[in-house]
Design a protein around this motif. Sequence first.
Motif, PDB file in Angstrom:
ATOM      1  N   LYS A  73      12.388  19.401  54.179  1.00  0.00           N
ATOM      2  CA  LYS A  73      11.103  19.587  54.853  1.00  0.00           C
ATOM      3  C   LYS A  73      10.018  20.179  53.957  1.00  0.00           C
ATOM      4  CE  LYS A  73      12.852  19.917  59.578  1.00  0.00           C
ATOM      5  NZ  LYS A  73      12.847  20.701  60.820  1.00  0.00           N
ATOM      6  N   GLN A  74      10.408  20.976  52.995  1.00  0.00           N
ATOM      7  CA  GLN A  74       9.429  21.550  52.072  1.00  0.00           C
ATOM      8  C   GLN A  74       9.370  20.779  50.761  1.00  0.00           C
ATOM      9  OE1 GLN A  74      11.495  25.215  52.602  1.00  0.00           O
ATOM     10  NE2 GLN A  74       9.734  26.234  53.530  1.00  0.00           N
ATOM     11  N   LYS A  75      10.511  20.288  50.320  1.00  0.00           N
ATOM     12  CA  LYS A  75      10.571  19.532  49.068  1.00  0.00           C
ATOM     13  C   LYS A  75       9.757  18.245  49.131  1.00  0.00           C
ATOM     14  CE  LYS A  75      13.575  22.108  46.750  1.00  0.00           C
ATOM     15  NZ  LYS A  75      13.258  22.745  45.446  1.00  0.00           N
ATOM     16  N   VAL A  76       9.519  17.731  50.332  1.00  0.00           N
ATOM     17  CA  VAL A  76       8.829  16.454  50.461  1.00  0.00           C
ATOM     18  C   VAL A  76       7.326  16.571  50.224  1.00  0.00           C
ATOM     19  CG1 VAL A  76       8.314  16.576  52.952  1.00  0.00           C
ATOM     20  CG2 VAL A  76       8.767  14.355  51.883  1.00  0.00           C
ATOM     21  N   ALA A 132      15.841  34.134  63.273  1.00  0.00           N
ATOM     22  CA  ALA A 132      16.660  34.039  62.064  1.00  0.00           C
ATOM     23  C   ALA A 132      16.334  32.738  61.348  1.00  0.00           C
ATOM     24  CB  ALA A 132      18.142  34.084  62.409  1.00  0.00           C
ATOM     25  N   GLY A 133      15.962  32.857  60.069  1.00  0.00           N
ATOM     26  CA  GLY A 133      15.695  31.669  59.273  1.00  0.00           C
ATOM     27  C   GLY A 133      14.220  31.486  58.968  1.00  0.00           C
ATOM     28  N   ALA A 134      13.937  31.037  57.739  1.00  0.00           N
ATOM     29  CA  ALA A 134      12.556  30.807  57.317  1.00  0.00           C
ATOM     30  C   ALA A 134      12.438  29.501  56.548  1.00  0.00           C
ATOM     31  CB  ALA A 134      12.065  31.976  56.471  1.00  0.00           C
ATOM     32  N   GLY A 135      13.282  28.550  56.901  1.00  0.00           N
ATOM     33  CA  GLY A 135      13.169  27.218  56.334  1.00  0.00           C
ATOM     34  C   GLY A 135      12.094  26.424  57.054  1.00  0.00           C
ATOM     35  N   GLY A 136      12.201  25.111  57.000  1.00  0.00           N
ATOM     36  CA  GLY A 136      11.181  24.272  57.616  1.00  0.00           C
ATOM     37  C   GLY A 136      11.026  24.493  59.101  1.00  0.00           C
ATOM     38  N   ALA A 137      12.132  24.447  59.844  1.00  0.00           N
ATOM     39  CA  ALA A 137      12.070  24.627  61.293  1.00  0.00           C
ATOM     40  C   ALA A 137      11.668  26.047  61.648  1.00  0.00           C
ATOM     41  CB  ALA A 137      13.410  24.280  61.929  1.00  0.00           C
ATOM     42  N   GLY A 138      12.250  27.040  60.963  1.00  0.00           N
ATOM     43  CA  GLY A 138      11.935  28.427  61.248  1.00  0.00           C
ATOM     44  C   GLY A 138      10.474  28.744  61.004  1.00  0.00           C
ATOM     45  N   THR A 139       9.923  28.194  59.936  1.00  0.00           N
ATOM     46  CA  THR A 139       8.515  28.411  59.639  1.00  0.00           C
ATOM     47  C   THR A 139       7.631  27.804  60.720  1.00  0.00           C
ATOM     48  OG1 THR A 139       8.913  28.460  57.258  1.00  0.00           O
ATOM     49  CG2 THR A 139       6.683  27.938  57.977  1.00  0.00           C
ATOM     50  N   GLU A 152       4.906  39.595  69.023  1.00  0.00           N
ATOM     51  CA  GLU A 152       5.563  40.177  67.856  1.00  0.00           C
ATOM     52  C   GLU A 152       6.732  39.304  67.438  1.00  0.00           C
ATOM     53  OE1 GLU A 152       7.828  44.378  66.615  1.00  0.00           O
ATOM     54  OE2 GLU A 152       6.788  44.195  68.539  1.00  0.00           O
ATOM     55  N   ILE A 153       6.913  39.119  66.144  1.00  0.00           N
ATOM     56  CA  ILE A 153       8.032  38.331  65.626  1.00  0.00           C
ATOM     57  C   ILE A 153       8.699  39.104  64.498  1.00  0.00           C
ATOM     58  CG2 ILE A 153       8.807  36.154  64.608  1.00  0.00           C
ATOM     59  CD1 ILE A 153       6.304  34.828  65.690  1.00  0.00           C
ATOM     60  N   SER A 154      10.003  39.344  64.645  1.00  0.00           N
ATOM     61  CA  SER A 154      10.813  39.925  63.581  1.00  0.00           C
ATOM     62  C   SER A 154      11.602  38.800  62.931  1.00  0.00           C
ATOM     63  CB  SER A 154      11.762  40.987  64.132  1.00  0.00           C
ATOM     64  OG  SER A 154      11.044  42.072  64.674  1.00  0.00           O
ATOM     65  N   ILE A 155      11.284  38.488  61.692  1.00  0.00           N
ATOM     66  CA  ILE A 155      11.909  37.381  60.977  1.00  0.00           C
ATOM     67  C   ILE A 155      13.015  37.921  60.076  1.00  0.00           C
ATOM     68  CG2 ILE A 155      11.551  35.507  59.327  1.00  0.00           C
ATOM     69  CD1 ILE A 155       8.649  35.364  60.302  1.00  0.00           C
ATOM     70  N   PHE A 156      14.209  37.390  60.256  1.00  0.00           N
ATOM     71  CA  PHE A 156      15.349  37.777  59.432  1.00  0.00           C
ATOM     72  C   PHE A 156      15.736  36.623  58.529  1.00  0.00           C
ATOM     73  CE2 PHE A 156      15.579  41.139  62.449  1.00  0.00           C
ATOM     74  CZ  PHE A 156      16.283  42.174  61.837  1.00  0.00           C
ATOM     75  N   ASN A 157      16.036  36.944  57.272  1.00  0.00           N
ATOM     76  CA  ASN A 157      16.390  35.906  56.317  1.00  0.00           C
ATOM     77  C   ASN A 157      17.303  36.486  55.240  1.00  0.00           C
ATOM     78  OD1 ASN A 157      15.416  33.007  55.940  1.00  0.00           O
ATOM     79  ND2 ASN A 157      15.412  33.759  53.836  1.00  0.00           N
ATOM     80  N   MET A 158      18.095  35.604  54.636  1.00  0.00           N
ATOM     81  CA  MET A 158      18.908  36.010  53.500  1.00  0.00           C
ATOM     82  C   MET A 158      18.018  36.153  52.261  1.00  0.00           C
ATOM     83  SD  MET A 158      21.994  36.176  54.726  1.00  0.00           S
ATOM     84  CE  MET A 158      23.058  36.138  53.276  1.00  0.00           C
ATOM     85  N   HIS A 159      18.481  36.934  51.301  1.00  0.00           N
ATOM     86  CA  HIS A 159      17.774  37.043  50.027  1.00  0.00           C
ATOM     87  C   HIS A 159      18.173  35.846  49.151  1.00  0.00           C
ATOM     88  CE1 HIS A 159      15.709  40.959  50.178  1.00  0.00           C
ATOM     89  NE2 HIS A 159      16.658  41.275  51.045  1.00  0.00           N
ATOM     90  N   ASP A 160      17.691  34.678  49.544  1.00  0.00           N
ATOM     91  CA  ASP A 160      18.005  33.457  48.821  1.00  0.00           C
ATOM     92  C   ASP A 160      16.710  32.740  48.474  1.00  0.00           C
ATOM     93  OD1 ASP A 160      17.149  32.348  51.201  1.00  0.00           O
ATOM     94  OD2 ASP A 160      19.139  31.679  51.847  1.00  0.00           O
ATOM     95  N   ALA A 161      16.799  31.435  48.248  1.00  0.00           N
ATOM     96  CA  ALA A 161      15.627  30.679  47.811  1.00  0.00           C
ATOM     97  C   ALA A 161      14.517  30.643  48.851  1.00  0.00           C
ATOM     98  CB  ALA A 161      16.050  29.256  47.446  1.00  0.00           C
ATOM     99  N   THR A 162      14.835  30.928  50.119  1.00  0.00           N
ATOM    100  CA  THR A 162      13.815  30.867  51.170  1.00  0.00           C
ATOM    101  C   THR A 162      13.176  32.226  51.457  1.00  0.00           C
ATOM    102  OG1 THR A 162      15.486  31.155  52.914  1.00  0.00           O
ATOM    103  CG2 THR A 162      14.927  28.885  52.270  1.00  0.00           C
ATOM    104  N   ASP A 204      17.689  31.223  66.664  1.00  0.00           N
ATOM    105  CA  ASP A 204      18.357  30.957  65.394  1.00  0.00           C
ATOM    106  C   ASP A 204      17.900  29.600  64.895  1.00  0.00           C
ATOM    107  OD1 ASP A 204      20.113  30.282  63.300  1.00  0.00           O
ATOM    108  OD2 ASP A 204      21.702  31.518  64.136  1.00  0.00           O
ATOM    109  N   SER A 205      17.161  29.604  63.777  1.00  0.00           N
ATOM    110  CA  SER A 205      16.676  28.349  63.198  1.00  0.00           C
ATOM    111  C   SER A 205      17.399  28.016  61.909  1.00  0.00           C
ATOM    112  CB  SER A 205      15.167  28.441  62.941  1.00  0.00           C
ATOM    113  OG  SER A 205      14.884  29.357  61.892  1.00  0.00           O
ATOM    114  N   THR A 206      18.533  28.667  61.671  1.00  0.00           N
ATOM    115  CA  THR A 206      19.336  28.369  60.484  1.00  0.00           C
ATOM    116  C   THR A 206      20.271  27.202  60.774  1.00  0.00           C
ATOM    117  OG1 THR A 206      21.240  29.785  61.003  1.00  0.00           O
ATOM    118  CG2 THR A 206      19.315  30.842  59.998  1.00  0.00           C
ATOM    119  N   GLY A 207      21.038  26.797  59.779  1.00  0.00           N
ATOM    120  CA  GLY A 207      22.034  25.743  59.979  1.00  0.00           C
ATOM    121  C   GLY A 207      23.390  26.280  60.394  1.00  0.00           C
TER     122      GLY A 207
END
Length: 294
Positions: A73-76, A132-139, A152-162, A204-207
Amino acid sequence: MAERIDGHTLLIGLMAYPIRHSMSPTMHNNAFAKLGLNYAYLAFEVTNETLPSAIESIRTLDMRGSNISMPNKQKVIPLLDKLDPAAKMVGAVNTIVNDDGVLTGYTTDGIGFMKALADEGLDIREHKMTLAGAGGAGTAIAVQAALDGVKEISIFNMHDATWANAERNVKLINEQTDCHATLHSLEDRDDFKREIQSSYIYTDSTGVGMKPLEDKTLVDDPSWFSSDQIVFDTVYAPRTTKLMKVARQAGLKHVYNGLGMMLEQGAAAFKLWTGEDMPVDYIHQILFSDDQDK
């Protein structure tokens, strides 16, 4: 399907990986048939590595367009000619429209999420959401929810590429909407629990929960939830995810998978490609006719 396909049929794709579980071909092909439209919709397993050539094939084959899902979704975005203003703000694309070789990217995920909740009679405006999640769908979900009036939105994400994208989302929401967004680490389980328990809805917007992680969930303790909360998992295959099972163990009445979101975001994409309104009630009956896990 065979009776509808001829030399004038226009192809629409779905490019993602993995994607063979997708209900989108069922949704769109039934909608085309219902309205007598000469289109065919097929799923293609496309990774980040094969994405450039796949996008070029839209032009080469004169396809009408394509849906885009994880992990593309972002790479495109650099591969497209134009972006709709909403897609530019979100920084992700889930729908491509081909107009005489000019490819325009749109995002309909956030619209689909909010409409799916509204279809259930739920209004999350003026409430708090933990996401949870900040990829294409989460964003897309975070931005659309903020624009629509979530307080209010509390966004949780892993310390990874996103993670950088999650930081961007929080900054964007706080600067351009009336919603207050904060970023949290998924590694901090105590913080995660506190934020969920103080929220009206957990999304949850993660996989996590879909193949090959169908036996996993970010929340495995029912005590994290209270019965008046909403739990929304964007995964819809399997139909009942591990997260949904945990939420139901907690006695929640409002527990949903991603089918409704998929239907409503699909309806928005359908309109972009065909100019026609998807027969949503008809497609809803098809997609929701079987409540068994898929």
